[in-house]
Design an enzyme around this catalytic site. Structure first.
Site, mmCIF file in Angstrom:
data_model
loop_
_atom_site.group_PDB
_atom_site.id
_atom_site.type_symbol
_atom_site.label_atom_id
_atom_site.label_comp_id
_atom_site.label_asym_id
_atom_site.label_seq_id
_atom_site.Cartn_x
_atom_site.Cartn_y
_atom_site.Cartn_z
ATOM 1 N N LYS A 194 -17.124 0.755 10.458
ATOM 2 C CA LYS A 194 -18.488 0.126 9.882
ATOM 3 C C LYS A 194 -18.217 -1.153 9.534
ATOM 4 O O LYS A 194 -17.801 -1.221 8.127
ATOM 5 C CB LYS A 194 -19.020 1.258 8.776
ATOM 6 C CG LYS A 194 -19.931 0.632 7.659
ATOM 7 C CD LYS A 194 -21.441 0.199 8.269
ATOM 8 C CE LYS A 194 -22.276 -0.400 7.365
ATOM 9 N NZ LYS A 194 -21.895 -1.697 6.744
ATOM 10 N N GLY A 247 -12.793 -3.861 0.112
ATOM 11 C CA GLY A 247 -14.088 -4.418 -0.457
ATOM 12 C C GLY A 247 -13.877 -4.257 -2.105
ATOM 13 O O GLY A 247 -12.596 -4.440 -2.723
ATOM 14 N N SER A 248 -15.264 -4.266 -2.804
ATOM 15 C CA SER A 248 -15.103 -4.094 -4.249
ATOM 16 C C SER A 248 -14.689 -3.019 -4.692
ATOM 17 O O SER A 248 -14.637 -1.852 -4.252
ATOM 18 C CB SER A 248 -16.624 -4.436 -4.728
ATOM 19 O OG SER A 248 -17.268 -3.294 -4.268
ATOM 20 N N THR A 249 -14.115 -3.164 -6.005
ATOM 21 C CA THR A 249 -13.650 -2.056 -6.769
ATOM 22 C C THR A 249 -14.627 -1.026 -6.694
ATOM 23 O O THR A 249 -14.493 0.242 -6.851
ATOM 24 C CB THR A 249 -12.927 -2.312 -8.023
ATOM 25 O OG1 THR A 249 -12.035 -3.102 -7.743
ATOM 26 C CG2 THR A 249 -12.728 -1.208 -8.891
ATOM 27 N N GLU A 250 -16.044 -1.474 -7.254
ATOM 28 C CA GLU A 250 -17.161 -0.570 -7.470
ATOM 29 C C GLU A 250 -17.580 0.218 -6.278
ATOM 30 O O GLU A 250 -17.600 1.491 -6.326
ATOM 31 C CB GLU A 250 -18.084 -1.210 -8.066
ATOM 32 C CG GLU A 250 -18.223 -1.872 -9.269
ATOM 33 C CD GLU A 250 -17.376 -3.380 -9.390
ATOM 34 O OE1 GLU A 250 -16.887 -3.617 -10.167
ATOM 35 O OE2 GLU A 250 -17.038 -3.684 -8.143
ATOM 36 N N GLY A 252 -15.304 1.187 -3.878
ATOM 37 C CA GLY A 252 -14.138 1.811 -3.586
ATOM 38 C C GLY A 252 -14.045 3.182 -4.674
ATOM 39 O O GLY A 252 -13.709 4.269 -3.882
ATOM 40 N N GLU A 269 -8.192 -1.423 -0.263
ATOM 41 C CA GLU A 269 -7.701 -2.821 -0.742
ATOM 42 C C GLU A 269 -9.119 -3.268 -1.604
ATOM 43 O O GLU A 269 -10.122 -3.576 -0.892
ATOM 44 C CB GLU A 269 -7.373 -3.488 0.309
ATOM 45 C CG GLU A 269 -7.011 -5.151 -0.146
ATOM 46 C CD GLU A 269 -6.893 -6.002 0.975
ATOM 47 O OE1 GLU A 269 -7.111 -7.028 0.983
ATOM 48 O OE2 GLU A 269 -6.396 -5.721 2.076
ATOM 49 N N CYS A 303 -9.736 -11.599 -1.272
ATOM 50 C CA CYS A 303 -9.650 -10.664 -2.371
ATOM 51 C C CYS A 303 -8.355 -10.776 -3.408
ATOM 52 O O CYS A 303 -8.358 -10.720 -4.393
ATOM 53 C CB CYS A 303 -9.347 -9.302 -2.152
ATOM 54 S SG CYS A 303 -8.163 -8.966 -0.675
ATOM 55 N N GLU A 402 -13.928 -10.568 -11.220
ATOM 56 C CA GLU A 402 -13.692 -11.153 -9.922
ATOM 57 C C GLU A 402 -14.902 -11.922 -9.467
ATOM 58 O O GLU A 402 -16.030 -11.357 -9.432
ATOM 59 C CB GLU A 402 -13.317 -10.019 -8.805
ATOM 60 C CG GLU A 402 -13.089 -10.790 -7.565
ATOM 61 C CD GLU A 402 -12.924 -9.637 -6.524
ATOM 62 O OE1 GLU A 402 -11.913 -9.983 -5.539
ATOM 63 O OE2 GLU A 402 -13.294 -8.639 -6.542
#
Length: 498
Positions: A194, A247-250, A252, A269, A303, A402
């Site tokens: 995706k 991608g972003s922590t949120e 993830g 990551e 990142c 970030e």
């Protein structure tokens, strides 16, 4: 700093690809429209103009792709020997080598990375494919002793996990996808990819090229669309065995929650706020440009970007003077301009986000030393000046959050213990660096900073033989080395009564 805005010649294959009325999903070896018939448009960040239209997949399309991947995993692909899989990877490498200019142009137009940067990533992709080709022959179990009475032989086998869900970031999809595809082809797994909504085209094109090169139908599938629809469905699908996400922590965190549907294995990551530590004895002729491009490469959309530049107080003025002089030489312009050092950021909304952090930094009392504005002479594109803040403390939001844009913060420190403490005072732990001519100093920092990757007198090297991973809110799971391959395999214990 100069800017450019002009047109550039495209490879004929690139032109033909972009001329399609719609870029369909790639499922089971063929191009198919989304089941809903819905489409999305992708915009060229250098111009703000529509570049292409692609199918917007949803949960039904994810299910189609997962079904195809499962059938391929259980079908003829499961009978391929390690030598056959290695041979396929070698052929894929050869084909991608021949087609790289086309792919690089698609990537540069779609996500805005300077063409010089994308073209220079080709050796890294070739090394990655060589690594995974070698790994195809390096899968093995063990013969083990046991304490069972009688004649019982025990061993372990390594077997492919199954269907891998791959959620690809928009800041470098061309090479990023091969961390998944390479391991899939080496291990015997299959995948549904995706790509990010903002940058899907190179992933779609790669899937077509892989199929032409001999990758069996259903082994590599691509479903484009919104993350909230296709991405969520892939993360939660109960017939997906593992998810690899960058991608972003949120996002993830949401994938971790979705993975509980069938206890998926994960490799994540996520975000970063890496500290680049410049000691008083550093070679500034090397450290200054490396620290600058550790942030400004890809317009800060990396990142592991070293956005917190920690400089020993005795050399802050000298370092800052040299840094600003270097930044002033950087050329910002159209992504296809070979002289552009910085291209645009990915979208209007991302540009707005980055600019809002400039306001935050000023409000918190940081000193804006360079940049901080949108480049108005770049009609329609999402261009921003490389931006440098001085007088930054580690409590400021620009030092803690970030930004994912071309914003560098200079933070002074007095001694090495303080530098380590500042570096560790972060929710993230992805990358970091130290610049010093004293190896003892450098190793003290390497050992003291809590992060997944450290560079000494360099920045940003990543090699699959060495690996790259994160700690804390930057994620977990091996990326590179044999441990990476192990996450695409599971261990089967075998007991044989003689």
């Amino acid at each position: 700093m100069t800017t450019t805005q002009q047109s550039f010649a495209l490879n004929s294959l690139t032109q033909d690809f972009l001329a399609r009325d719609e870029h369909f999903l790639f499922i089971n070896g063929g191009r198919v429209p989304a089941s809903s018939g819905e489409t999305l448009s992708t915009v060229a960040p250098s111009t703000g103009e529509t570049l292409a239209t692609f199918s917007s997949g949803n949960a039904a399309d994810i299910d189609r792709a997962v079904t195809a991947a499962r059938a391929a995993f259980q079908g003829e692909w499961s009978t391929w020997t390690p030598y056959q899989r290695q041979e396929l990877l070698v052929k894929v490498a050869r084909v991608l080598d021949e087609r790289f200019e086309e792919l690089a142009q698609i990537e540069s137009l779609d996500m805005g990375a300077p063409i010089s940067r994308v073209l220079s990533s080709k050796p890294a992709l070739m090394r990655m494919l060589s690594f995974f080709a070698a790994q195809a022959l390096n899968i093995s179990g063990e013969t083990l002793q046991n304490g069972i009475p009688g004649q019982v032989t025990t061993m372990t086998l390594k077997a492919p996990v199954g269907v891998i869900g791959g959620i690809i970031p928009w800041n470098g999809p061309l090479n990023s996808q091969f961390w998944i595809i390479g391991a899939v082809l080496a291990s015997g797994c299959t995948t549904v990819l995706k790509p990010a909504q903002y940058a899907s085209l190179s992933v779609l094109r790669v899937a077509e090229i892989l199929h032409e090169a001999g990758v069996p139908a259903g082994v590599v599938n691509v479903v484009t669309g919104r993350g909230s629809e296709a991405g969520t469905a892939l993360a939660a699908h109960t017939d997906v065995d593992r998810v690899a996400f960058t991608g972003s922590t949120e996002t993830g965190q949401r994938i971790i929650e979705a993975s509980t549907s069938n206890i998926k294995k994960l490799q994540l990551e996520l975000g970063g706020k890496s500290a680049d530590i410049i000691c008083a004895d550093a070679d500034l002729d090397k450290a200054v440009p490396a620290a600058a491009m550790g942030v400004f490469a890809n317009s800060g959309q990396i990142c592991y970007a070293g956005t917190r530049v920690l400089v020993q107080r005795s050399i802050v003025d000298e370092f800052t003077e040299k840094l600003l002089a270097y930044v002033d030489t950087l050329r910002v312009g159209h992504s296809l301009d070979p002289d552009s050092a910085l291209g645009p950021v990915i979208s209007e909304s991302q540009l707005d986000t980055v600019l809002s952090y400039v306001d935050v930094g000023l409000a918190e009392g940081a000193d804006l030393l360079y940049g901080g504005q949108r480049l108005a002479d770049q009609a329609g594109g999402y261009f921003m000046q490389p931006t440098v803040f001085g007088g930054v403390t580690n409590t400021m939001r620009i030092a803690r959050e970030e930004i994912f844009g071309p914003v560098l913060s200079i933070l002074p420190f007095d001694d090495i213990d303080e530098a380590i403490a500042i570096a560790n005072d972060s929710d993230f732990g992805l990358g970091g660096a130290v610049w010093s001519e004293n190896i003892s100093t450098a190793l003290k920092v390497v050992q003291g900073v809590h992060t997944g990757t450290m560079w000494v007198n360099c920045y940003g090297y990543v090699d699959p033989m060495v690996g790259f991973s994160g700690t804390k809110l930057s994620g977990y799971g091996a990326k590179g080395t044999s441990a990476h391959m192990d996450t695409y395999l599971y261990t089967k214990s075998v007991y044989i009564q003689l």
